[in-house]
Design a protein around this motif. Structure first.
Motif, PDB file in Angstrom:
ATOM      1  N   GLN A  37     -23.501   0.523   0.181  1.00 40.00           N
ATOM      2  CA  GLN A  37     -22.671   0.137  -0.975  1.00 40.00           C
ATOM      3  C   GLN A  37     -21.189   0.461  -0.707  1.00 40.00           C
ATOM      4  N   PHE A  38     -20.344  -0.080  -1.573  1.00 41.09           N
ATOM      5  CA  PHE A  38     -18.902   0.152  -1.409  1.00 41.09           C
ATOM      6  C   PHE A  38     -18.274   0.521  -2.740  1.00 41.09           C
ATOM      7  N   ASN A  39     -17.090   1.104  -2.682  1.00 39.25           N
ATOM      8  CA  ASN A  39     -16.265   1.364  -3.865  1.00 39.25           C
ATOM      9  C   ASN A  39     -15.005   0.517  -3.781  1.00 39.25           C
ATOM     10  N   GLU A  48      -5.832  -2.878  -4.983  1.00 43.92           N
ATOM     11  CA  GLU A  48      -7.197  -2.357  -4.935  1.00 43.92           C
ATOM     12  C   GLU A  48      -7.973  -3.040  -3.803  1.00 43.92           C
ATOM     13  N   VAL A  49      -8.718  -2.274  -3.019  1.00 43.37           N
ATOM     14  CA  VAL A  49      -9.484  -2.871  -1.906  1.00 43.37           C
ATOM     15  C   VAL A  49     -10.901  -2.299  -1.858  1.00 43.37           C
ATOM     16  N   PRO A  50     -11.863  -3.132  -1.366  1.00 39.02           N
ATOM     17  CA  PRO A  50     -13.221  -2.620  -1.198  1.00 39.02           C
ATOM     18  C   PRO A  50     -13.325  -1.773   0.069  1.00 39.02           C
ATOM     19  N   THR A  66     -14.285   5.905   5.209  1.00 37.78           N
ATOM     20  CA  THR A  66     -13.525   5.831   6.465  1.00 37.78           C
ATOM     21  C   THR A  66     -12.691   4.556   6.411  1.00 37.78           C
ATOM     22  N   VAL A  67     -11.391   4.713   6.551  1.00 36.11           N
ATOM     23  CA  VAL A  67     -10.470   3.587   6.313  1.00 36.11           C
ATOM     24  C   VAL A  67      -9.591   3.341   7.530  1.00 36.11           C
ATOM     25  N   ARG A  68      -9.424   2.057   7.846  1.00 30.51           N
ATOM     26  CA  ARG A  68      -8.432   1.691   8.862  1.00 30.51           C
ATOM     27  C   ARG A  68      -7.221   1.090   8.154  1.00 30.51           C
ATOM     28  N   VAL A  70      -4.559  -1.360   7.749  1.00 28.37           N
ATOM     29  CA  VAL A  70      -4.250  -2.689   8.310  1.00 28.37           C
ATOM     30  C   VAL A  70      -3.220  -3.444   7.485  1.00 28.37           C
ATOM     31  N   GLY A  71      -2.936  -2.957   6.270  1.00 23.22           N
ATOM     32  CA  GLY A  71      -2.038  -3.698   5.382  1.00 23.22           C
ATOM     33  C   GLY A  71      -1.573  -2.808   4.250  1.00 23.22           C
ATOM     34  N   PRO A  72      -0.980  -3.411   3.207  1.00 21.44           N
ATOM     35  CA  PRO A  72      -0.325  -2.615   2.167  1.00 21.44           C
ATOM     36  C   PRO A  72      -1.221  -1.533   1.553  1.00 21.44           C
ATOM     37  N   VAL A  73      -2.432  -1.902   1.133  1.00 20.15           N
ATOM     38  CA  VAL A  73      -3.255  -0.924   0.414  1.00 20.15           C
ATOM     39  C   VAL A  73      -3.891   0.076   1.387  1.00 20.15           C
ATOM     40  N   SER A  74      -4.482  -0.438   2.429  1.00 22.51           N
ATOM     41  CA  SER A  74      -5.181   0.471   3.359  1.00 22.51           C
ATOM     42  C   SER A  74      -4.196   1.410   4.059  1.00 22.51           C
ATOM     43  N   ASN A  75      -2.967   0.962   4.306  1.00 22.51           N
ATOM     44  CA  ASN A  75      -1.977   1.872   4.913  1.00 22.51           C
ATOM     45  C   ASN A  75      -1.650   3.023   3.976  1.00 22.51           C
ATOM     46  N   LYS A  76      -1.609   2.726   2.675  1.00 20.18           N
ATOM     47  CA  LYS A  76      -1.368   3.809   1.697  1.00 20.18           C
ATOM     48  C   LYS A  76      -2.567   4.746   1.665  1.00 20.18           C
ATOM     49  N   MET A 228     -21.657  -8.175   5.035  1.00 22.10           N
ATOM     50  CA  MET A 228     -20.599  -9.189   5.076  1.00 22.10           C
ATOM     51  C   MET A 228     -19.310  -8.631   4.456  1.00 22.10           C
ATOM     52  N   GLU A 229     -18.194  -9.045   4.996  1.00 23.63           N
ATOM     53  CA  GLU A 229     -16.911  -8.650   4.397  1.00 23.63           C
ATOM     54  C   GLU A 229     -16.183  -9.899   3.926  1.00 23.63           C
ATOM     55  N   ARG A 230     -15.885  -9.962   2.667  1.00 22.13           N
ATOM     56  CA  ARG A 230     -15.083 -11.048   2.103  1.00 22.13           C
ATOM     57  C   ARG A 230     -14.069 -10.427   1.147  1.00 22.13           C
TER      58      ARG A 230
ATOM     59  N   GLN B 154      -1.084  -6.373  11.555  1.00 22.41           N
ATOM     60  CA  GLN B 154      -0.613  -5.724  10.330  1.00 22.41           C
ATOM     61  C   GLN B 154       0.132  -6.728   9.449  1.00 22.41           C
ATOM     62  N   SER B 155      -0.220  -6.753   8.162  1.00 22.39           N
ATOM     63  CA  SER B 155       0.591  -7.550   7.235  1.00 22.39           C
ATOM     64  C   SER B 155       1.651  -6.621   6.648  1.00 22.39           C
ATOM     65  N   PRO B 156       2.807  -7.159   6.228  1.00 24.02           N
ATOM     66  CA  PRO B 156       3.897  -6.270   5.810  1.00 24.02           C
ATOM     67  C   PRO B 156       3.534  -5.435   4.577  1.00 24.02           C
TER      68      PRO B 156
HETATM   69  C1  LIG Z   1     -17.663  -4.854   1.294  1.00 25.82           C
HETATM   70  C2  LIG Z   1     -16.482  -4.424   2.114  1.00 25.82           C
HETATM   71  C3  LIG Z   1     -16.477  -3.188   2.716  1.00 25.82           C
HETATM   72  C4  LIG Z   1     -15.391  -2.760   3.469  1.00 25.82           C
HETATM   73  N1  LIG Z   1     -15.416  -1.513   4.019  1.00 25.82           N
HETATM   74  C5  LIG Z   1     -14.354  -1.069   4.714  1.00 25.82           C
HETATM   75  C6  LIG Z   1     -14.339   0.253   5.244  1.00 25.82           C
HETATM   76  O1  LIG Z   1     -15.299   1.015   5.114  1.00 25.82           O
HETATM   77  N2  LIG Z   1     -13.232   0.644   5.907  1.00 25.82           N
HETATM   78  C7  LIG Z   1     -12.143  -0.177   6.080  1.00 25.82           C
HETATM   79  O2  LIG Z   1     -11.160   0.256   6.683  1.00 25.82           O
HETATM   80  N3  LIG Z   1     -12.140  -1.431   5.616  1.00 25.82           N
HETATM   81  C8  LIG Z   1     -13.211  -1.894   4.916  1.00 25.82           C
HETATM   82  N4  LIG Z   1     -13.193  -3.152   4.392  1.00 25.82           N
HETATM   83  C9  LIG Z   1     -12.022  -4.012   4.657  1.00 25.82           C
HETATM   84  C10 LIG Z   1     -10.904  -3.646   3.690  1.00 25.82           C
HETATM   85  O3  LIG Z   1     -11.294  -3.973   2.389  1.00 25.82           O
HETATM   86  C11 LIG Z   1      -9.640  -4.428   4.079  1.00 25.82           C
HETATM   87  O4  LIG Z   1      -9.161  -3.946   5.302  1.00 25.82           O
HETATM   88  C12 LIG Z   1      -8.570  -4.256   3.031  1.00 25.82           C
HETATM   89  O5  LIG Z   1      -8.913  -5.016   1.931  1.00 25.82           O
HETATM   90  C13 LIG Z   1      -7.217  -4.658   3.551  1.00 25.82           C
HETATM   91  O6  LIG Z   1      -6.297  -4.635   2.465  1.00 25.82           O
HETATM   92  P1  LIG Z   1      -4.749  -4.345   2.683  1.00 25.82           P
HETATM   93  O7  LIG Z   1      -4.060  -4.595   1.409  1.00 25.82           O
HETATM   94  O8  LIG Z   1      -4.556  -3.014   3.298  1.00 25.82           O
HETATM   95  O9  LIG Z   1      -4.343  -5.407   3.752  1.00 25.82           O
HETATM   96  P2  LIG Z   1      -4.300  -7.008   3.632  1.00 25.82           P
HETATM   97  O10 LIG Z   1      -2.870  -7.418   3.525  1.00 25.82           O
HETATM   98  O11 LIG Z   1      -5.254  -7.500   2.621  1.00 25.82           O
HETATM   99  O12 LIG Z   1      -4.845  -7.350   5.077  1.00 25.82           O
HETATM  100  C14 LIG Z   1      -4.115  -6.921   6.238  1.00 25.82           C
HETATM  101  C15 LIG Z   1      -4.635  -7.627   7.445  1.00 25.82           C
HETATM  102  O13 LIG Z   1      -6.005  -7.277   7.637  1.00 25.82           O
HETATM  103  C16 LIG Z   1      -6.810  -8.425   7.671  1.00 25.82           C
HETATM  104  N5  LIG Z   1      -8.068  -8.079   6.996  1.00 25.82           N
HETATM  105  C17 LIG Z   1      -8.218  -7.789   5.689  1.00 25.82           C
HETATM  106  N6  LIG Z   1      -9.500  -7.508   5.415  1.00 25.82           N
HETATM  107  C18 LIG Z   1     -10.163  -7.625   6.577  1.00 25.82           C
HETATM  108  C19 LIG Z   1     -11.526  -7.478   6.963  1.00 25.82           C
HETATM  109  N7  LIG Z   1     -12.469  -7.201   6.079  1.00 25.82           N
HETATM  110  N8  LIG Z   1     -11.834  -7.669   8.260  1.00 25.82           N
HETATM  111  C20 LIG Z   1     -10.910  -7.995   9.172  1.00 25.82           C
HETATM  112  N9  LIG Z   1      -9.614  -8.156   8.866  1.00 25.82           N
HETATM  113  C21 LIG Z   1      -9.253  -7.986   7.596  1.00 25.82           C
HETATM  114  C22 LIG Z   1      -6.043  -9.508   6.928  1.00 25.82           C
HETATM  115  O14 LIG Z   1      -6.395 -10.799   7.382  1.00 25.82           O
HETATM  116  C23 LIG Z   1      -4.610  -9.163   7.327  1.00 25.82           C
HETATM  117  O15 LIG Z   1      -4.284  -9.667   8.590  1.00 25.82           O
HETATM  118  C24 LIG Z   1     -14.269  -3.622   3.650  1.00 25.82           C
HETATM  119  C25 LIG Z   1     -14.275  -4.893   3.060  1.00 25.82           C
HETATM  120  C26 LIG Z   1     -15.367  -5.303   2.316  1.00 25.82           C
HETATM  121  C27 LIG Z   1     -15.368  -6.649   1.704  1.00 25.82           C
END
Ligand SMILES: Cc1cc2nc3c(=O)[nH]c(=O)nc-3n(C[C@H](O)[C@H](O)[C@H](O)COP(=O)(O)OP(=O)(O)OC[C@H]3O[C@@H](n4cnc5c(N)ncnc54)[C@H](O)[C@@H]3O)c2cc1C
Ligand code: FES
Lengths: 270, 156
Positions: A37-39, A48-50, A66-68, A70-76, A228-230, B154-156
């Motif tokens: 499951q996810f939060n 807000e991100v899953p 555990t978070v990577r 990659v973007g605005p929310v996850s970087n915070k 699946m991740e969407r 990375q997105s900005p």
């Molecule tokens: C059910 C579910 C479970 C998840 N579990 C985790 C987790 O345990 N740990 C974790 O770090 N992340 C997880 N993710 C992915 C996480 O939700 C995204 O990385 C996050 O939404 C990115 O948001 P952001 O605002 O930081 O960056 P955004 O601006 O939304 O994205 C930044 C960059 O990352 C890319 N990206 C975004 N989401 C994904 C993804 N799912 N796969 C590959 N590339 C992606 C975008 O295309 C963009 O290039 C999960 C996603 C789902 C749907």
């Protein structure tokens, strides 16, 4: 559903840009979850991100993610410090088929960060080891430096009741382990495809290659489960943001059996 | 102790091969052993032999100027090392290095090619065994080139 405040208890770095956070609800006590499951984690004023739960479901006091970045929310999220507060909704979704897999062999195939959503399933299998047949974990990642939970993987590899194989896409000379892609481990594995439940999580291309290798080995589509991740918004099955064919990943997934998404797996996300 | 014919015909690559064919290919085979760190062959060298691993681990590597070589695949018990021996101009396109003590069957590539040319039925058998290996290596290479585990941009 309004996000509930949770406080960061501890944080530690796993890999470059990958951190694990231990979160504690501020008002209510701990909460239970199912492996897989996810939060929805909400950084106030940003978004807000899953994020999957990556801790032990039998320990409910704190929520582990555990978070990577990659973007605005996850970087915070990866920059949060102990004492900081974020919002949390969940847990959501359908997890790994832990009950249905009882009595069968379990084959876990994880790629890269895909080990995080599978770790609660591995803990569950270890806590209830007598209920399952063979437990095999295949883990593939980019290079030896990118191995997630390396210490735990090494400990699991020592256990007699868990078969662990790790492979990396490439390495320099001092790596003594396997090199190659994780689906390529499957044809070399001596397992009973008719009595195996496969749980797969990783980048979608890795999952597609793995599903092909599992099907070639004779595992039925109904016995192959993928996480699946969407992109998500409501996480409640209302907005349709995460729709994948007739499946709402937030509500019907994230874990789905392959027979439900067959034919959709190679489609682009729009 | 097993003789070379038994060892060759029990190796997964030739397993199940018709007895007559097996006798033919055995004429090209000999036992070899590589210590850890020893090279089976080097990039650019003549692909005069192919190796069937009996026990051990071999790493396939590409030299990177000014840096340690990068390994992109390890091969283990029952695997075939090297496919360039079947395609002209018969030159290796990477290095192969024993990681652990490795015992293998070295097949003389000229000898095997000649026998395959002389007897197309044998040649077809050998190619049928080689093709799945080539296909799975191609798929693995696709996944590696796509670098699927890399962090998304990375997105900005
Ligand atoms: C059910 C579910 C479970 C998840 N579990 C985790 C987790 O345990 N740990 C974790 O770090 N992340 C997880 N993710 C992915 C996480 O939700 C995204 O990385 C996050 O939404 C990115 O948001 P952001 O605002 O930081 O960056 P955004 O601006 O939304 O994205 C930044 C960059 O990352 C890319 N990206 C975004 N989401 C994904 C993804 N799912 N796969 C590959 N590339 C992606 C975008 O295309 C963009 O290039 C999960 C996603 C789902 C749907
Ligand atoms: S995120 Fe709204 S329906 Fe799934």
């Amino acid at each position: 559903m309004v996000p509930e405040p949770v406080r960061v208890l501890r944080r530690w770095q796993e890999l470059d840009a990958v951190w694990t956070l231990e979160l504690e609800p501020v008002k209510t006590g701990g909460r239970s979850f199912q492996p897989g499951q996810f939060n929805m984690l909400y950084v106030f004023g940003v978004g807000e991100v899953p994020i999957s739960l990556s801790g032990d479901a039998s320990e409910t006091a704190a929520l582990v993610h555990t978070v990577r970045g990659v973007g605005p929310v996850s970087n915070k999220l990866v920059a949060l410090q102990p004492g900081d507060t974020v919002g949390l909704r969940g847990p959501f979704g359908v997890g790994w088929p832990m009950a249905a897999a009882e009595g069968s062999d379990v084959l876990i195939v994880a790629g890269g960060l895909g080990l995080a959503p599978l770790r609660p399933a591995i803990y569950h299998l270890m806590h209830h080891r007598e209920k399952y047949g063979r437990v095999i974990l295949l883990y593939g990642t980019r290079s030896p430096e990118d191995i997630l939970y390396a210490g735990e993987l090494a400990e699991w590899g020592e256990r007699a009741d868990l078969e662990v194989q790790i492979t990396v896409d490439h390495a320099v000379s001092d790596w003594q382990g396997k090199i190659g892609v994780v689906p390529a481990l499957l044809p070399t594995l001596d397992f009973d495809p008719e009595d195996t439940v496969a749980m797969v999580c990783g980048p979608e291309i890795m999952m597609r290659f793995t599903v092909n290798a599992l099907r070639d080995a004779g595992v039925e589509d109904e016995a192959i489960f993928l996480s699946m991740e969407r992109n998500m918004k409501c996480a409640l099955g209302h907005c349709g943001h995460c729709q994948f064919g007739s499946t709402f990943v937030c509500k019907d997934g994230p874990v789905v059996s392959f027979d439900r998404v067959r034919g959709l797996l190679s489609l682009k996300e729009f | 102790m097993k003789n070379i014919a038994q060892i060759v015909c029990e190796h997964p690559f030739f397993h199940g091969l018709d007895g007559e064919f097996c006798d033919l290919v055995c004429g090209c085979a000999r036992n070899v052993r590589f210590n850890p760190g020893e090279y089976l062959f080097h990039e650019g060298g003549d692909a005069d032999y192919l190796y069937l691993i009996r026990y051990g681990q071999v790493g396939l590597e590409i030299a990177v100027p000014g840096k340690p070589p990068v390994s992109f695949q390890t091969l283990h018990d029952g695997d075939l090392v090297g496919v360039s021996w079947v395609l002209p101009p018969y030159h290796w396109s990477y290095d192969a290095r024993a990681i652990t003590l490795t015992r293998a069957i070295a097949m003389d590539a000229r000898c095997l090619r000649k026998k395959c040319d002389d007897d197309p039925a044998l040649g077809y058998e050998v190619l049928k065994r080689l093709l799945p290996i080539l296909t799975s290596r191609l798929q693995a290479t696709q996944m590696q080139i796509l670098d699927v585990y890399a962090a998304p941009e990375q997105s900005p």
